[in-house]
Design an enzyme around this catalytic site. Structure first.
Site, PDB file in Angstrom:
ATOM      1  N   MET A   1     -32.486 -14.010  13.973  1.00 42.87           N
ATOM      2  CA  MET A   1     -31.296 -13.936  12.861  1.00 42.87           C
ATOM      3  C   MET A   1     -29.809 -13.997  13.609  1.00 42.87           C
ATOM      4  O   MET A   1     -28.921 -13.617  13.077  1.00 42.87           O
ATOM      5  CB  MET A   1     -31.310 -12.462  12.140  1.00 42.87           C
ATOM      6  N   PRO A   2     -29.992 -14.389  14.872  1.00 43.47           N
ATOM      7  CA  PRO A   2     -28.375 -14.587  15.410  1.00 43.47           C
ATOM      8  C   PRO A   2     -27.671 -15.323  14.462  1.00 43.47           C
ATOM      9  O   PRO A   2     -28.015 -16.367  13.839  1.00 43.47           O
ATOM     10  CB  PRO A   2     -28.681 -15.350  16.631  1.00 43.47           C
ATOM     11  N   LEU A   3     -26.320 -14.859  14.192  1.00 46.05           N
ATOM     12  CA  LEU A   3     -25.408 -15.777  13.519  1.00 46.05           C
ATOM     13  C   LEU A   3     -24.254 -16.076  14.385  1.00 46.05           C
ATOM     14  O   LEU A   3     -23.598 -15.208  14.882  1.00 46.05           O
ATOM     15  CB  LEU A   3     -24.753 -14.690  12.334  1.00 46.05           C
ATOM     16  N   THR A  40     -28.386 -19.104  12.644  1.00 47.41           N
ATOM     17  CA  THR A  40     -27.528 -19.753  11.710  1.00 47.41           C
ATOM     18  C   THR A  40     -26.339 -19.993  12.512  1.00 47.41           C
ATOM     19  O   THR A  40     -25.736 -19.597  13.405  1.00 47.41           O
ATOM     20  CB  THR A  40     -27.123 -18.958  10.527  1.00 47.41           C
TER      21      THR A  40
END
Lengths: 62, 62, 62, 62, 62, 62
Positions: A1-3, A40
């Site tokens: 989930m790194p953004l 993302t």
């Protein structure tokens, strides 16, 4: 989930943006071991009049 | 003073945005007990070329 | 893929945060028709000394 | 390296933005002792339909 | 309703933060004519290990 | 002047962060032709209780 959010002076074409998203995603995958599907990347185009350094917008720098 | 920022793929119409601001504000008020007047919601429209997941912008996904 | 970021004065407990994430996600799903699985919510705890309005941090307001 | 991001209802002209960048940079320099060259200011224009308080966008307020 | 977010290397004391909030608010008021009451300033303390320029975090610079 | 902000679930060690900053900077330099010196990368550690997807914080996922 790194953004990842990237602000850029506006004007890059679609192919440059495509490669930027692809290569930054790869860099995040390689270093964090997150799978690519959960990474993302959002780009923000900023007009030169709206980005300043040293107190002066880029629209007024030579 | 809760501050909410929501990034969306561009293209929602004004009525959808109005309802999104209203319903998210309600959700924040119900759960945090902040009064509605101090809740700020800012929406960010993001072009499909500028939002990627899995290394690919949404403009190139099928 | 809606992305929601919420800044709050620090100090909410884990259950309040859980309900905030759940209810804001529901509000986004209802109004945008995005499926819940693609809605991301990130909370930011802000110390009272680091949030000001009217030029004064909340740590110094009565 | 202080980084300042300012969101505004859209519609300020270029000269107002220029003065905003200059005066905010000065304020950061005076209070943090960072040299002006390392201060970045980015402005974000937000349409009235995309900024709500009290659950209502500014485009619908009187 | 201008919203200002300022990221800083962590370590400023409470009085510096108080003056930063006050003086940046004044600069926004002077240049945009917004009343001070509607100006929000949020500070973000960033550890030296989490802020990089030129590809190197400040924690590793001399 | 590209500016990159990366939000991550907290817990990466300093060496992982160092490599993340280095490799993301390289990716930005390769694709935008900006020199490395003007690329800023800021990391944000987010606790599992503060990051939700599908309406549920990661702290409660199995």
């Amino acid at each position: 989930m790194p953004l990842v959010e990237i602000s850029l002076i506006e004007g890059r074409d679609a192919d440059t943006k495509r490669r930027l998203i692809a290569e930054v995603t790869d860099a995040v995958v390689r270093t964090t071991n997150a799978p690519a599907e959960v990474v993302t990347v959002i780009l923000h185009d900023v007009p030169k009049s709206d980005w300043g350094s040293g107190g002066v917008p880029y629209s007024l720098k030579k």
